[in-house]
Design a protein around this motif. Structure first.
Motif, PDB file in Angstrom:
ATOM      1  N   LEU A 103       0.803  -1.194   0.150  1.00  0.00           N
ATOM      2  CA  LEU A 103       0.045  -0.060  -0.228  1.00  0.00           C
ATOM      3  C   LEU A 103       0.858   1.293  -0.085  1.00  0.00           C
ATOM      4  CD1 LEU A 103      -2.878  -1.185   2.350  1.00  0.00           C
ATOM      5  CD2 LEU A 103      -2.871  -0.415   0.195  1.00  0.00           C
ATOM      6  N   GLN A 104       1.891   1.142   0.442  1.00  0.00           N
ATOM      7  CA  GLN A 104       2.782   2.606   0.612  1.00  0.00           C
ATOM      8  C   GLN A 104       3.320   2.506  -0.693  1.00  0.00           C
ATOM      9  OE1 GLN A 104       1.584   3.744   3.922  1.00  0.00           O
ATOM     10  NE2 GLN A 104       3.704   4.656   3.486  1.00  0.00           N
ATOM     11  N   PHE A 105       3.762   1.240  -1.326  1.00  0.00           N
ATOM     12  CA  PHE A 105       4.209   1.512  -2.747  1.00  0.00           C
ATOM     13  C   PHE A 105       3.221   2.093  -3.436  1.00  0.00           C
ATOM     14  CE2 PHE A 105       7.878  -1.536  -2.006  1.00  0.00           C
ATOM     15  CZ  PHE A 105       8.710  -0.795  -2.882  1.00  0.00           C
ATOM     16  N   LEU A 106       1.951   1.758  -3.432  1.00  0.00           N
ATOM     17  CA  LEU A 106       1.086   2.133  -4.440  1.00  0.00           C
ATOM     18  C   LEU A 106       0.772   3.818  -4.020  1.00  0.00           C
ATOM     19  CD1 LEU A 106      -1.623  -0.449  -4.160  1.00  0.00           C
ATOM     20  CD2 LEU A 106      -0.081  -0.007  -6.094  1.00  0.00           C
ATOM     21  N   LEU A 107       0.822   4.315  -2.742  1.00  0.00           N
ATOM     22  CA  LEU A 107       0.729   5.604  -2.371  1.00  0.00           C
ATOM     23  C   LEU A 107       1.898   6.499  -2.910  1.00  0.00           C
ATOM     24  CD1 LEU A 107      -0.582   7.858  -0.741  1.00  0.00           C
ATOM     25  CD2 LEU A 107       0.923   7.092   1.010  1.00  0.00           C
ATOM     26  N   ILE A 108       3.053   6.026  -2.803  1.00  0.00           N
ATOM     27  CA  ILE A 108       4.237   6.604  -3.498  1.00  0.00           C
ATOM     28  C   ILE A 108       4.146   6.688  -4.947  1.00  0.00           C
ATOM     29  CG2 ILE A 108       6.926   6.340  -3.904  1.00  0.00           C
ATOM     30  CD1 ILE A 108       6.969   4.873  -1.014  1.00  0.00           C
ATOM     31  N   PHE A 109       3.745   5.960  -5.630  1.00  0.00           N
ATOM     32  CA  PHE A 109       3.538   5.986  -7.188  1.00  0.00           C
ATOM     33  C   PHE A 109       2.239   6.623  -7.502  1.00  0.00           C
ATOM     34  CE2 PHE A 109       6.933   3.000  -6.536  1.00  0.00           C
ATOM     35  CZ  PHE A 109       7.877   3.449  -7.182  1.00  0.00           C
ATOM     36  N   LYS A 110       1.538   7.074  -6.666  1.00  0.00           N
ATOM     37  CA  LYS A 110       0.299   7.844  -6.787  1.00  0.00           C
ATOM     38  C   LYS A 110      -0.751   7.041  -7.484  1.00  0.00           C
ATOM     39  CE  LYS A 110       2.875  12.248  -7.188  1.00  0.00           C
ATOM     40  NZ  LYS A 110       2.486  12.338  -5.818  1.00  0.00           N
ATOM     41  N   VAL A 111      -0.683   5.737  -7.299  1.00  0.00           N
ATOM     42  CA  VAL A 111      -1.848   4.663  -7.543  1.00  0.00           C
ATOM     43  C   VAL A 111      -3.247   4.961  -6.790  1.00  0.00           C
ATOM     44  CG1 VAL A 111      -2.438   2.347  -8.125  1.00  0.00           C
ATOM     45  CG2 VAL A 111      -0.001   2.946  -8.599  1.00  0.00           C
ATOM     46  N   ILE A 112      -2.635   5.245  -5.552  1.00  0.00           N
ATOM     47  CA  ILE A 112      -3.844   5.410  -4.640  1.00  0.00           C
ATOM     48  C   ILE A 112      -3.820   6.764  -3.770  1.00  0.00           C
ATOM     49  CG2 ILE A 112      -4.749   3.167  -4.446  1.00  0.00           C
ATOM     50  CD1 ILE A 112      -3.409   3.086  -1.917  1.00  0.00           C
ATOM     51  N   SER A 113      -4.794   7.506  -3.419  1.00  0.00           N
ATOM     52  CA  SER A 113      -4.541   8.565  -2.566  1.00  0.00           C
ATOM     53  C   SER A 113      -4.351   8.332  -1.043  1.00  0.00           C
ATOM     54  CB  SER A 113      -5.863   9.588  -2.798  1.00  0.00           C
ATOM     55  OG  SER A 113      -6.786   8.934  -2.314  1.00  0.00           O
ATOM     56  N   PHE A 114      -4.003   9.083  -0.339  1.00  0.00           N
ATOM     57  CA  PHE A 114      -3.763   9.059   0.998  1.00  0.00           C
ATOM     58  C   PHE A 114      -5.069   8.817   1.753  1.00  0.00           C
ATOM     59  CE2 PHE A 114      -4.123  10.823   5.543  1.00  0.00           C
ATOM     60  CZ  PHE A 114      -3.290  10.061   5.906  1.00  0.00           C
ATOM     61  N   GLU A 115      -6.115   9.509   1.285  1.00  0.00           N
ATOM     62  CA  GLU A 115      -7.471   9.142   1.624  1.00  0.00           C
ATOM     63  C   GLU A 115      -8.077   7.472   1.444  1.00  0.00           C
ATOM     64  OE1 GLU A 115      -6.755  11.773   0.131  1.00  0.00           O
ATOM     65  OE2 GLU A 115      -6.897  13.258   1.883  1.00  0.00           O
ATOM     66  N   GLN A 116      -7.677   7.181   0.319  1.00  0.00           N
ATOM     67  CA  GLN A 116      -7.908   5.862  -0.032  1.00  0.00           C
ATOM     68  C   GLN A 116      -7.135   4.816   0.574  1.00  0.00           C
ATOM     69  OE1 GLN A 116      -7.235   6.457  -4.248  1.00  0.00           O
ATOM     70  NE2 GLN A 116      -9.438   6.030  -4.445  1.00  0.00           N
ATOM     71  N   GLU A 117      -5.899   5.210   0.959  1.00  0.00           N
ATOM     72  CA  GLU A 117      -4.787   4.378   1.638  1.00  0.00           C
ATOM     73  C   GLU A 117      -4.795   3.846   2.864  1.00  0.00           C
ATOM     74  OE1 GLU A 117      -0.373   4.016   2.624  1.00  0.00           O
ATOM     75  OE2 GLU A 117      -1.612   5.457   3.160  1.00  0.00           O
TER      76      GLU A 117
END
Length: 218
Positions: A103-117
């Motif tokens: 999930l942190q990888f997806l956040l870093i690469f902007k696949v998901i937003s902070f609110e989603q993560e």
């Protein structure tokens, strides 16, 4: 209290250093998160590009990947006397640790937003909390961990499990007005936060020291 290392002392040594890496990353993540909210996410912030925000996103990946090594060694320590429970706790822990890292990888690469993560990360962290509760309970019962270390690990595990509960009670990641108006919820969240983010580094550094002493290098 006596410590019972697994057969391969090299695994104990690696787990000890991995525990130190995990604790260091946890502290770095907390400090960088505080600095991010203090310096980079305020309306008057002029710092660009952000420095502390990316560090606070990367640190949990290092924390959880390092913790995977600890989980593997603790599983090998405990499987002989409780194979079913140790395997279950190991599986839960690995799923939680990999979940946080992914999930942190997806956040870093902007696949998901902070609110989603954030909610998903707390659920994955709760899985790590279940692992902490079980492995420390087994470690205390088997005599492989010092009693006070095990009780601290159990307390940290309970705090991890309560994190998504607190987020849900607060109304989610963006309902800060509701949260700030509920003093009981604020007090409970402060206790959970303190045990989680201060207790975990203390526990994992202590565990690393126990591992290295058992290996004869601490």
């Amino acid at each position: 209290m006596a410590f019972a290392p697994p057969k391969r002392l090299t695994e104990i040594r690696y787990a000890g250093w991995a525990a130190f890496f995990s604790g260091t990353a946890a502290i770095l993540g907390l400090v960088s998160l505080i600095l991010f909210f203090s310096l980079e996410s305020t309306p008057n912030s002029v710092q660009s590009p952000h420095f502390w925000g990316p560090i606070s996103d990367i640190a949990p990946i290092i924390q959880m990947v390092s913790l995977l090594v600890v989980a593997f060694v603790m599983y090998r320590m405990q499987r002989s006397s409780t194979p079913g429970l140790s395997m279950m706790s190991g599986a839960i822990g690995v799923i939680g640790m990999l979940g946080v890292a992914l999930l942190q990888f997806l956040l870093i690469f902007k696949v998901i937003s902070f609110e989603q993560e954030v909610g998903l990360v707390l659920i994955a962290t709760a899985a790590v909390g279940v692992w902490l509760i079980i492995v420390n309970f087994l470690g205390r019962r088997q005599g492989s961990l010092p009693s006070r270390l095990a009780w601290l690990g159990i307390a940290v595990g309970v705090a991890f499990v309560l994190e998504p509960v607190m987020l849900s009670a607060a109304g989610g990641a963006v309902a800060w007005r509701v949260f700030m108006s509920n003093y009981l919820l604020m007090a409970g969240s402060a206790v959970v936060f303190l045990i989680s983010y201060v207790g975990f580094p203390v526990w994992v550094f202590w565990l690393g020291r126990v591992f290295l002493r058992a290996n004869g290098t601490g």
